[in-house]
Design an enzyme around this catalytic site. Structure first.
Site, mmCIF file in Angstrom:
data_model
loop_
_atom_site.group_PDB
_atom_site.id
_atom_site.type_symbol
_atom_site.label_atom_id
_atom_site.label_comp_id
_atom_site.label_asym_id
_atom_site.label_seq_id
_atom_site.Cartn_x
_atom_site.Cartn_y
_atom_site.Cartn_z
ATOM 1 N N ASP A 169 0.777 -1.263 -0.012
ATOM 2 C CA ASP A 169 -0.035 0.075 0.007
ATOM 3 C C ASP A 169 0.821 1.221 0.088
ATOM 4 O OD1 ASP A 169 0.769 -0.044 2.633
ATOM 5 O OD2 ASP A 169 -1.058 0.046 3.652
ATOM 6 N N SER A 170 2.239 1.129 -0.197
ATOM 7 C CA SER A 170 3.108 2.133 -0.403
ATOM 8 C C SER A 170 2.819 2.879 -1.350
ATOM 9 C CB SER A 170 4.496 1.654 -0.221
ATOM 10 O OG SER A 170 4.755 0.642 -1.153
ATOM 11 N N ASP A 228 -1.023 -6.477 -0.162
ATOM 12 C CA ASP A 228 -0.922 -5.869 1.296
ATOM 13 C C ASP A 228 -2.523 -5.580 1.395
ATOM 14 O OD1 ASP A 228 0.346 -4.612 3.154
ATOM 15 O OD2 ASP A 228 1.123 -2.953 2.175
ATOM 16 N N LYS A 282 -0.704 -9.645 3.065
ATOM 17 C CA LYS A 282 0.025 -9.009 4.465
ATOM 18 C C LYS A 282 -0.862 -8.341 5.108
ATOM 19 C CE LYS A 282 3.329 -5.768 3.932
ATOM 20 N NZ LYS A 282 2.582 -4.667 4.856
ATOM 21 N N GLU A 340 -1.193 -5.715 8.700
ATOM 22 C CA GLU A 340 -0.586 -5.071 9.665
ATOM 23 C C GLU A 340 -1.389 -5.292 11.078
ATOM 24 O OE1 GLU A 340 0.072 -0.846 9.267
ATOM 25 O OE2 GLU A 340 0.878 -1.057 7.061
ATOM 26 N N GLU A 400 9.301 -3.946 10.392
ATOM 27 C CA GLU A 400 9.537 -2.751 9.778
ATOM 28 C C GLU A 400 10.221 -1.816 10.791
ATOM 29 O OE1 GLU A 400 6.640 -0.986 7.071
ATOM 30 O OE2 GLU A 400 7.849 0.994 7.038
HETATM 31 O O1 KIV Z 1 3.456 -0.926 1.548
HETATM 32 C C1 KIV Z 1 4.836 -1.545 1.597
HETATM 33 O O2 KIV Z 1 5.273 -1.437 0.588
HETATM 34 C C2 KIV Z 1 4.984 -2.107 2.661
HETATM 35 C C3 KIV Z 1 6.626 -2.143 2.479
HETATM 36 C C4 KIV Z 1 7.445 -1.124 3.133
HETATM 37 C C5 KIV Z 1 7.293 -3.548 3.502
HETATM 38 O O3 KIV Z 1 4.568 -2.464 3.587
#
Ligand code: KIV
Length: 272
Positions: free
Chosen positions: A52-53, A91, A120, A122, A189
């Site tokens: 989600d970056s 994510d 993924k 959090e 992280e």
């Molecule tokens: O969103 C993302 O790119 C991430 C990485 C920083 C691991 O969670």
């Protein structure tokens, strides 16, 4: 029986476990489009994460919080078209896991619509029920501990996590619970190197670090950071590989080679 031709040497959760057992480092990067996912796959990345970056590096937002499921699906479908070998992780964006039923539906979309092999999430021990449910349904989970950008307002900023005794113990406990719940991978992280080492030794699942020192089982960075094209400041734990070459392909290959040979991350990329 599948009518699809089998993809040669596809990375699976078993491959990742075997790599941990062999102490072979796992090299991971983010990607958001097919040109880069093809390039990363061919360069030998083991895992490609549609993070989600993308809210920050693609959309120019201040945080990952506004990123939606539909935006993630759009990028996930594009990225998956470029992958033959690397394992695709999607994510879960902010609020897509607000309840177990919502998260199950959204994680299912990533598996069905993007061809993801893992999602993924959090969050710590509070995600136990969700991880158990996804695991029971056959959806592999990468748990994300340490700095959790979706919780930036609750954390009071983008800060290294687990620096004090209580924070470190909580993270070790969270990791234990998430693994017992069925997580297949752990991402750390911005965690002090000594704590990341303890977490890696404690876990029987592979542990991937970003800003977590060089003792984890693998490393991940945001692709645009290693290419020096991210909007704003590149984090201290990252490295701009375009300073050594004018070829994007060589920059990516160099990152993967440095992860595999334990050259990256060096002391200057590490929190102590
Ligand atoms: O969103 C993302 O790119 C991430 C990485 C920083 C691991 O969670």
């Amino acid at each position: 029986m599948s009518t699809q031709p089998e993809k040669k040497n596809k990375v699976t959760i078993n491959t990742l476990r075997e790599m941990k057992a062999r102490q072979e480092k796992i090299a991971c990067l983010t990607a958001y489009d097919v040109s880069f996912s093809l390039l990363l796959d061919e360069a030998g990345a083991d895992i490609v994460l549609v993070g989600d970056s993308l809210g920050m590096v693609i959309q120019g937002l201040d945080s990952t919080i506004p990123v939606t499921m539909d935006e993630m699906i759009y990028h996930g479908q594009i990225v998956s078209r470029g992958l033959k070998r690397a394992l695709l992780i999607m994510d879960m964006p902010f609020m897509s896991d607000a309840s177990v039923s919502q998260a199950v539906e959204n994680a299912g979309r990533f598996m069905k619509e993007c061809g993801a092999s893992m999602v993924k999430l959090e969050g710590g021990a509070d995600q136990r029920e969700l991880v158990e449910t996804l695991s029971r349904l056959g959806i592999p989970v990468c748990a994300h501990l340490g700095l959790q950008p979706q919780r930036v307002h609750k954390l009071g900023g983008y800060k290294v996590q687990g620096r004090d005794q209580a924070g470190a113990e909580k993270m070790l406990n969270d990791a234990r619970i998430l693994e017992q719940a069925g997580a297949d991978l752990l991402l750390l992280e911005c965690v002090p190197a000594v704590l990341a080492k303890a977490l890696t030794e404690q876990a029987s699942i592979p542990v991937i670090g970003i800003g977590a020192g060089n003792q984890t089982d693998g490393q991940i960075l945001v692709l645009y950071d290693i290419l020096g094209i991210s909007v704003g400041r590149i984090p201290r734990f990252s490295k701009n590989y375009m300073q050594q070459t004018s070829s994007i392909q060589q920059a990516v290959e160099q990152y993967i080679a440095e992860v595999k040979s334990r050259v990256f991350p060096a002391e200057q990329h590490t929190f102590n």
